[in-house]
Design a protein around this motif. Structure first.
Motif, short mmCIF file in Angstrom:
data_model
loop_
_atom_site.label_atom_id
_atom_site.label_comp_id
_atom_site.label_asym_id
_atom_site.label_seq_id
_atom_site.Cartn_x
_atom_site.Cartn_y
_atom_site.Cartn_z
N ALA A 157 45.48 6.84 47.19
CA ALA A 157 45.48 5.68 46.29
C ALA A 157 46.18 5.99 44.98
O ALA A 157 46.97 5.20 44.45
CB ALA A 157 44.05 5.22 46.04
N GLU A 158 45.93 7.19 44.46
CA GLU A 158 46.54 7.58 43.18
C GLU A 158 48.05 7.73 43.32
O GLU A 158 48.82 7.22 42.50
CB GLU A 158 45.93 8.89 42.69
N LYS B 88 41.21 9.02 47.74
CA LYS B 88 41.54 8.94 46.31
C LYS B 88 42.94 9.48 46.04
O LYS B 88 43.69 8.93 45.22
CB LYS B 88 40.49 9.69 45.48
N GLU B 89 43.31 10.56 46.72
CA GLU B 89 44.65 11.13 46.52
C GLU B 89 45.74 10.14 46.95
O GLU B 89 46.74 9.96 46.25
CB GLU B 89 44.80 12.43 47.32
N ASP C 117 33.57 8.11 49.98
CA ASP C 117 33.86 9.54 50.03
C ASP C 117 34.82 9.88 51.16
O ASP C 117 34.88 11.04 51.60
CB ASP C 117 32.56 10.33 50.19
N GLU D 172 45.99 0.63 43.12
CA GLU D 172 45.21 -0.32 42.31
C GLU D 172 46.06 -1.50 41.85
O GLU D 172 45.58 -2.63 41.76
CB GLU D 172 44.59 0.38 41.11
N HIS E 250 43.07 1.16 47.88
CA HIS E 250 42.29 1.15 46.64
C HIS E 250 40.80 0.97 46.94
O HIS E 250 39.95 1.65 46.34
CB HIS E 250 42.76 0.04 45.70
N SER F 256 29.55 4.04 49.43
CA SER F 256 29.89 2.96 48.50
C SER F 256 28.66 2.17 48.06
O SER F 256 28.67 1.53 47.00
CB SER F 256 30.91 2.00 49.13
N THR G 224 38.74 4.01 47.60
CA THR G 224 38.43 4.95 46.53
C THR G 224 36.97 4.88 46.09
O THR G 224 36.50 5.77 45.38
CB THR G 224 39.33 4.72 45.29
N TYR G 225 36.26 3.83 46.49
CA TYR G 225 34.84 3.71 46.15
C TYR G 225 33.96 4.39 47.20
O TYR G 225 32.75 4.23 47.20
CB TYR G 225 34.46 2.23 46.02
#
Length: 290
Positions: A34-35, A31-32, A26, A40, A20, A265, A23-24
């Motif tokens: 974490a989702e 992000k993929e 690049d 989270e 998570h 970030s 995700t802040y």
């Protein structure tokens, strides 16, 4: 009595905790992952009331990830073994280059998850990754570790990565791990890359701005994993250096301040650059040669 492997499987929520935080940044595929893993949820459970303060420390995690990748690129190493890889996106990113062979290792539960996640992500992409491998490995077992390296070509150096593992190991377990990695590097050549060199002394320096946040984070993760992180960490810089030297490694430091211009970030979280620079002066990555 719970076995050591069962105990180490309890560390898996911390993989989603870090997923998570990424995700802040690049970092590709962060992000993929974490989702897909609902990272989270575990982050909020582990961070608790200190969640906002922990997120302000994102540059530390981003710096250690990017420093490791830069070292691999600078050394032109194309064979990479990551121990306790967790939900690291590194394998997906590095194997975009078909000339790189990457092996992710971990204990069964978390390895099955990242392998499944990688499959979901790759199914949406035009290219497959025959150079991306997943191996169930307890890094404290030398035979398992040596077997995990079987996709590599002999005569070509390898990079062994531990990013976040050593904090969960006792001193004796660290010694076993170091001996196993030493044996592996003696066979293939190459380097051990690790940012897992925090000490009680460095924690005190990081905690100057928010001691409650750091202490709460240590308590939460120790409680969730069953690992005594505070006692497992090195005492100070001398203790850390003596440990790796005694294990038979030459030590080279890679300062995290050198990657500050790559840290997205800082902007995404609207952080003060000078404060981030101060944090990064406390942390670093080691390049260890057998």
């Amino acid at each position: 009595m719970m076995s050591r492997q069962e105990g180490n499987e309890k560390i898996s929520p911390t993989a989603r905790y870090v997923a998570h935080i990424r995700t802040y940044t690049d970092i590709p595929y962060a992000k993929e992952i974490a989702e897909e893993s609902q990272a989270e949820r575990d982050f909020q459970a582990l961070a608790g009331e200190s969640a906002e303060s922990v997120i302000q420390l994102t540059p530390i995690w981003e710096a250690r990830y990017k420093a490791t990748n830069r070292i691999i690129a600078q050394r032109r190493i194309t064979q990479v073994l990551e121990l306790a890889a967790g939900l690291s996106p590194r394998g997906l990113a590095l194997t975009e280059n078909p000339g790189v062979v990457y092996v992710a290792t971990d204990l069964p539960q978390i390895l099955a998850q990242i392998k499944t996640l990688a499959g979901v992500i790759l199914a949406k992409l035009p290219s497959q990754r025959p150079n991306l491998y997943f191996r169930v490995v307890n890094a404290l077992e030398r035979d398992e570790l040596l077997q995990a390296a079987s996709p590599f070509q002999s005569g070509r150096p390898i990079a062994v990565i531990t990013e976040g593992l050593l904090s969960y190991l006792t001193r004796a377990e660290k010694e076993t791990l170091a001996a196993n990695i030493h044996a592996l590097l003696k066979e293939y050549g190459g380097i051990w890359i690790t940012p897992d060199v925090s000490s009680k002394q460095s924690w005190q320096r990081i905690a100057q701005d928010d001691e409650n946040c750091v202490q709460q984070r240590i308590r939460n993760i120790s409680g969730a994993t069953g690992s005594d992180i505070e006692n497992n960490t090195f005492v100070d810089e001398d203790d850390m250096r003596q440990f790796f030297s005694k294990a038979g490694f030459a030590i080279e430091e890679y300062p995290h301040t050198s990657v500050i211009d790559e840290l997205t970030s800082i902007a995404s979280l609207n952080l003060n650059r000078e404060r981030v620079l101060k944090l990064l002066r406390v942390t670093k990555t080691l390049i260890l040669t057998a």
